[in-house]
Design a protein around this motif. Structure first.
Motif, PDB file in Angstrom:
ATOM      1  N   GLU A   4      74.301  81.474  33.761  1.00  0.00           N
ATOM      2  CA  GLU A   4      74.698  80.070  33.794  1.00  0.00           C
ATOM      3  C   GLU A   4      76.200  79.926  33.574  1.00  0.00           C
ATOM      4  O   GLU A   4      76.863  79.117  34.215  1.00  0.00           O
ATOM      5  CB  GLU A   4      73.938  79.278  32.717  1.00  0.00           C
ATOM      6  CG  GLU A   4      72.483  79.012  33.028  1.00  0.00           C
ATOM      7  CD  GLU A   4      72.304  78.104  34.230  1.00  0.00           C
ATOM      8  OE1 GLU A   4      73.172  77.219  34.446  1.00  0.00           O
ATOM      9  OE2 GLU A   4      71.329  78.278  34.981  1.00  0.00           O
ATOM     10  N   MET A   5      76.728  80.738  32.656  1.00  0.00           N
ATOM     11  CA  MET A   5      78.149  80.657  32.363  1.00  0.00           C
ATOM     12  C   MET A   5      78.981  81.146  33.544  1.00  0.00           C
ATOM     13  O   MET A   5      80.027  80.584  33.873  1.00  0.00           O
ATOM     14  CB  MET A   5      78.476  81.466  31.109  1.00  0.00           C
ATOM     15  CG  MET A   5      79.849  81.175  30.540  1.00  0.00           C
ATOM     16  SD  MET A   5      79.953  79.440  30.032  1.00  0.00           S
ATOM     17  CE  MET A   5      81.712  79.352  29.646  1.00  0.00           C
ATOM     18  N   ILE A   6      78.504  82.199  34.186  1.00  0.00           N
ATOM     19  CA  ILE A   6      79.206  82.722  35.361  1.00  0.00           C
ATOM     20  C   ILE A   6      79.246  81.669  36.473  1.00  0.00           C
ATOM     21  O   ILE A   6      80.290  81.415  37.096  1.00  0.00           O
ATOM     22  CB  ILE A   6      78.525  84.014  35.859  1.00  0.00           C
ATOM     23  CG1 ILE A   6      78.740  85.150  34.839  1.00  0.00           C
ATOM     24  CG2 ILE A   6      79.066  84.417  37.221  1.00  0.00           C
ATOM     25  CD1 ILE A   6      77.967  86.411  35.160  1.00  0.00           C
ATOM     26  N   LYS A   7      78.109  81.018  36.733  1.00  0.00           N
ATOM     27  CA  LYS A   7      78.040  79.985  37.773  1.00  0.00           C
ATOM     28  C   LYS A   7      78.928  78.786  37.424  1.00  0.00           C
ATOM     29  O   LYS A   7      79.585  78.197  38.293  1.00  0.00           O
ATOM     30  CB  LYS A   7      76.591  79.532  37.963  1.00  0.00           C
ATOM     31  CG  LYS A   7      75.705  80.602  38.569  1.00  0.00           C
ATOM     32  CD  LYS A   7      74.229  80.322  38.391  1.00  0.00           C
ATOM     33  CE  LYS A   7      73.796  79.055  39.080  1.00  0.00           C
ATOM     34  NZ  LYS A   7      72.341  78.826  38.954  1.00  0.00           N
ATOM     35  N   LEU A  50      83.130  65.195  30.648  1.00  0.00           N
ATOM     36  CA  LEU A  50      82.391  64.072  30.065  1.00  0.00           C
ATOM     37  C   LEU A  50      80.892  64.343  30.053  1.00  0.00           C
ATOM     38  O   LEU A  50      80.182  64.016  29.084  1.00  0.00           O
ATOM     39  CB  LEU A  50      82.677  62.789  30.867  1.00  0.00           C
ATOM     40  CG  LEU A  50      84.090  62.205  30.723  1.00  0.00           C
ATOM     41  CD1 LEU A  50      84.268  61.032  31.684  1.00  0.00           C
ATOM     42  CD2 LEU A  50      84.337  61.747  29.287  1.00  0.00           C
ATOM     43  N   PHE A  51      80.405  64.927  31.132  1.00  0.00           N
ATOM     44  CA  PHE A  51      78.983  65.245  31.221  1.00  0.00           C
ATOM     45  C   PHE A  51      78.567  66.240  30.129  1.00  0.00           C
ATOM     46  O   PHE A  51      77.529  66.079  29.467  1.00  0.00           O
ATOM     47  CB  PHE A  51      78.678  65.821  32.612  1.00  0.00           C
ATOM     48  CG  PHE A  51      77.267  66.299  32.767  1.00  0.00           C
ATOM     49  CD1 PHE A  51      76.220  65.397  32.898  1.00  0.00           C
ATOM     50  CD2 PHE A  51      76.963  67.664  32.776  1.00  0.00           C
ATOM     51  CE1 PHE A  51      74.907  65.841  33.042  1.00  0.00           C
ATOM     52  CE2 PHE A  51      75.671  68.109  32.916  1.00  0.00           C
ATOM     53  CZ  PHE A  51      74.635  67.195  33.049  1.00  0.00           C
ATOM     54  N   ILE A  52      79.395  67.280  29.909  1.00  0.00           N
ATOM     55  CA  ILE A  52      79.069  68.306  28.906  1.00  0.00           C
ATOM     56  C   ILE A  52      79.072  67.707  27.507  1.00  0.00           C
ATOM     57  O   ILE A  52      78.180  67.989  26.684  1.00  0.00           O
ATOM     58  CB  ILE A  52      80.063  69.479  29.008  1.00  0.00           C
ATOM     59  CG1 ILE A  52      79.844  70.224  30.337  1.00  0.00           C
ATOM     60  CG2 ILE A  52      79.908  70.433  27.825  1.00  0.00           C
ATOM     61  CD1 ILE A  52      80.890  71.283  30.623  1.00  0.00           C
ATOM     62  N   ARG A  53      80.061  66.869  27.214  1.00  0.00           N
ATOM     63  CA  ARG A  53      80.111  66.230  25.898  1.00  0.00           C
ATOM     64  C   ARG A  53      78.870  65.363  25.667  1.00  0.00           C
ATOM     65  O   ARG A  53      78.325  65.300  24.559  1.00  0.00           O
ATOM     66  CB  ARG A  53      81.374  65.382  25.782  1.00  0.00           C
ATOM     67  CG  ARG A  53      82.662  66.197  25.696  1.00  0.00           C
ATOM     68  CD  ARG A  53      83.867  65.298  25.495  1.00  0.00           C
ATOM     69  NE  ARG A  53      85.109  66.046  25.473  1.00  0.00           N
ATOM     70  CZ  ARG A  53      85.587  66.686  24.390  1.00  0.00           C
ATOM     71  NH1 ARG A  53      84.908  66.663  23.243  1.00  0.00           N
ATOM     72  NH2 ARG A  53      86.732  67.357  24.454  1.00  0.00           N
ATOM     73  N   ASP A  71      79.964  76.539  24.789  1.00  0.00           N
ATOM     74  CA  ASP A  71      80.743  77.567  25.485  1.00  0.00           C
ATOM     75  C   ASP A  71      81.432  76.972  26.723  1.00  0.00           C
ATOM     76  O   ASP A  71      82.604  77.278  27.011  1.00  0.00           O
ATOM     77  CB  ASP A  71      79.833  78.732  25.904  1.00  0.00           C
ATOM     78  CG  ASP A  71      79.360  79.554  24.694  1.00  0.00           C
ATOM     79  OD1 ASP A  71      80.008  79.446  23.637  1.00  0.00           O
ATOM     80  OD2 ASP A  71      78.346  80.268  24.828  1.00  0.00           O
ATOM     81  N   LYS A  72      80.705  76.144  27.452  1.00  0.00           N
ATOM     82  CA  LYS A  72      81.279  75.526  28.647  1.00  0.00           C
ATOM     83  C   LYS A  72      82.428  74.587  28.275  1.00  0.00           C
ATOM     84  O   LYS A  72      83.464  74.555  28.953  1.00  0.00           O
ATOM     85  CB  LYS A  72      80.199  74.753  29.418  1.00  0.00           C
ATOM     86  CG  LYS A  72      79.141  75.639  30.055  1.00  0.00           C
ATOM     87  CD  LYS A  72      78.089  74.819  30.784  1.00  0.00           C
ATOM     88  CE  LYS A  72      77.036  75.737  31.429  1.00  0.00           C
ATOM     89  NZ  LYS A  72      75.992  74.978  32.140  1.00  0.00           N
TER      90      LYS A  72
END
Length: 689
Positions: free
Chosen positions: A602-605, A627-630, A679-680
């Motif tokens: 997931e992190m690689i993508k 904004l989406f990740i937060r 992480d993202k």
């Protein structure tokens, strides 16, 4: 009720009844003498009266060869004075309005000339140029009497449309700072219109001048025929007089129209002497009776037609047809026998009065409707006065109000007429209401003059920016700036019209120059992107082959694949689906490998996606992603807190309880997700630093 013909002294007895004939002739002569009293000296009147009395009391059959006293003749000037017939008509005019009106209408139509009306086109739908072209065609090809209505209609519509154009141009002139004293507006179409209209007036004046001459010439001919008829009565021989009389009748019918002012008196004088001829006719009774019979048959046909008009719904058409019947009765058909005269005229007169009454009732109803239109028009005026213009702060607001007013104006004019006594009052109220609106409208448009000048300066500034950037090769940055310049241009309001076209051309040329260069550059870039697409397809095949041996795939290997993929660059926009194939292939690697965690994939993508945004310089997408990740982090934290609170509510339950274990597993899952989201977010923050 008596009418014109009933009042005429027109005895139609057989020539053998000389006693009755003499009595009737006396009556005629007395009436003529009375009519001419004011025009002749008393001694002359006395002599003529004695002569006429002698003539009336002497049987015509006996004095056929004797020199007969001359009956007083009517000259052209005397036609306008009171003849024996007109004096009788005046007595009946107040008692029989229907017949008087018919006489008046026939006189009005007496000057009419035969012509075919030109079909009325939908002139309102034509432009000014088309109206002028149609006017020129009518004036050049049409007859004056045929095109008069069409020309008047075109004049009305042209003046209305040109007036609106002139008003618009004047408002623009004032809005641009002009002084009303200096306003001038010249339009070639108006000059052409005036030229055609002048040609029409010349043509019309010539026509009516020729027509007047012809009408007067026809009048002279008819007066001459009357003199011939009077001479025939006084001097003709029994063997030839009937043929000569018929010849006079034929010539009378063949002569064209005469002036309307002379029509009725001329006809009455002629008819008076026609009836005198029949009364004094001493030819074969059979010949006269045959003529009477024919005339009776023709008049009965007219009576039948008149009676049929009583039931005709179109009262105007019925009245017009009735005029034609009366004209035929007067001009084309001679007298009938005495015993039939009153009966046939009574039928014709009664039908005439019924048609007249029907028409009168129709217009009475129309007048009632006109009364009803008063309230309707006042209501529209109130609606105009109620238009709310207090909140009109922009041109758009005023345009809406102007359209609203135009709808009400059209409604006002479509309602129809009002009684003449109220017409001026209603019109004055309407004008006051619209004038109040127009005063406020004009005040607004004068005030926006300053806004127009401000807008002019703003647009000039944008043009300067566009011109400065049109040759830039910093495609990504400049493209965004040029797009913003175009967007800002659209937001700026109107400028003075005399500058509008020039400013727009300068702005459009600068923008087009830049974007034409951009598109050429993109065409070159598209070729490079096709090559990138082919290389990425090859890399996909390489990864697919490597998946066959899961032991050869590690997290480092995947990172290399992703790095290679990203280094190849972008593919054409329409071929972006290859990115989806690459991500699906990474998911497949995880499924086939036990050594690689899903979270790592997931992190690689995610990194691959973010880097593609960076390559495209699509910073808006990056901001949206952050904004989406937060948001996901906040949601995950709340879920964990909720689950932990739920455990706190469970008391006296061991940790090996299935319910507790299930909640603990859910908390662990959410914590793993929380770590992934963090992480993202950290990766995005590193890019910003």
């Amino acid at each position: 009720m008596l009418d014109q013909e009933e009042k005429l002294p027109v005895p139609e007895s057989n020539s053998t009844d000389l006693t009755d004939q003499s009595k009737d002739s006396k009556t005629e002569i007395k009436a003529e003498i009375k009519a001419e009293v004011e025009a002749k000296p008393a001694i002359e009147i006395k002599e003529e009266a004695e002569a006429k009395t002698k003539e009336a009391t002497t049987p015509k059959a006996v004095v056929a060869d004797e020199k007969k006293p001359e009956v007083a003749t009517e000259t052209k000037s005397e036609i306008t004075s009171e003849t024996p017939v007109t004096s009788e008509i005046k007595k009946s005019s107040n008692s029989d309005k229907a017949l008087v009106e018919i006489d008046s209408k026939i006189a009005e139509s007496s000057e009419g000339s035969d012509h075919q009306e030109i079909e009325m086109e939908d002139y309102e739908s034509l432009s000014l140029d088309e109206l002028v072209a149609e006017l020129g065609k009518l004036v050049k090809e049409g007859q004056v009497q045929s095109i008069n209505s069409n020309v008047n209609k075109i004049k009305s519509i042209f003046n209305l449309k040109f007036g609106k154009l002139l008003k618009t141009e004047k408002e623009k002139f004032l809005a641009e700072g002009g002084n009303i004293i200096d306003f001038q507006y010249n339009n070639p179409i108006k000059s052409t219109y005036n030229s055609f209209l002048y040609d029409f007036k010349i043509k019309r004046n010539e026509f009516y001048a020729n027509q007047d001459a012809k009408l007067n010439s026809n009048l002279d001919e008819k007066l001459e025929l009357i003199e011939n008829l009077k001479h025939l009565i006084d001097n003709a021989e029994g063997a030839t007089m009937y043929k000569m009389f018929k010849d006079i009748q034929s010539k009378w019918v063949s002569i064209g129209p005469i002036p309307r002012a002379k029509y009725n008196d001329t006809w009455r004088t002629y008819q008076h002497h026609v009836e005198r001829f029949y009364d004094l006719l001493h030819l074969s009774n059979d010949l006269r009776d045959l003529d009477f019979k024919h005339n009776l048959e023709e008049k009965l046909k007219l009576v039948d037609r008149a009676e049929a008009l009583v039931n005709l719904e179109d009262v105007n058409a019925a009245f017009k047809e009735l005029q034609e019947l009366h004209k035929l009765w007067k001009e084309d058909i001679g007298p009938v026998a005495r015993e039939n005269r009153e009966e046939v005229w009574e039928r014709f007169s009664e039908a005439t009065k019924k048609v007249h009454d029907n028409r009168h009732e129709f217009f009475k109803d129309m007048k009632s409707k006109f009364e009803g239109n008063i309230d309707k028009k006042i209501k529209v005026i109130e609606q105009i006065e109620a238009i709310d213009i207090s909140k009109n702060n922009s041109r758009v607001d005023w345009q809406k109000s102007i359209k609203e007013l135009e709808v009400l104006r059209n409604k006002f004019f479509s309602i129809g007429q009002v009684p003449r006594a109220k017409s001026d009052e209603i019109w004055s109220k309407f004008k006051d209401a619209t004038r109040k609106f127009n005063v406020e409208k004009n005040k607004f448009f004068k005030n926006i003059k300053k806004d127009h000048l401000d807008n002019l300066n703003l647009k000039k500034a944008l043009i300067e920016k566009a011109v400065a950037l049109k040759d830039s090769e910093d495609w990504d940055t400049t493209t965004e700036v040029m797009k913003k310049i175009q967007s800002d241009w659209k937001k700026i309001g109107h400028v003075p019209r005399k500058y509008s076209d020039k400013l727009w051309k300068e702005f459009k040329d600068a923008c087009n120059h830049y974007f034409d260069r951009l598109h050429k550059n993109q065409d070159i870039g598209n070729k490079e992107q096709i090559e990138v697409l082919n290389k990425k397809k090859d890399l996909l095949n390489t990864i697919k082959e490597a998946i066959g041996d899961p032991s050869e795939i590690s997290i480092d290997t995947l990172n290399e694949y992703v790095s290679d993929w990203r280094d190849l660059g972008r593919v054409p926009y329409e071929m972006r689906h290859i990115e989806v194939k690459f991500n699906k292939l990474l998911d497949k690697v995880v499924d086939n490998s036990d050594a690689i965690e899903q979270q790592d994939i997931e992190m690689i993508k995610f990194k691959n996606l973010v880097n593609s945004y960076l390559e495209q310089k699509n910073y808006r997408k990056l901001d949206s992603e952050q904004l989406f990740i937060r948001k996901k982090i906040d949601e995950t934290v709340r879920e964990i807190q909720q689950l932990e609170n739920n455990i706190g509510f469970i008391s006296n339950v061991s940790e090996d309880n299935p319910l507790v274990q299930n909640v603990r597993k859910q908390i662990d899952v959410y914590k793993e997700k929380l770590d992934s989201w963090k992480d993202k977010l950290n990766y995005l923050k590193q890019l910003e630093s």
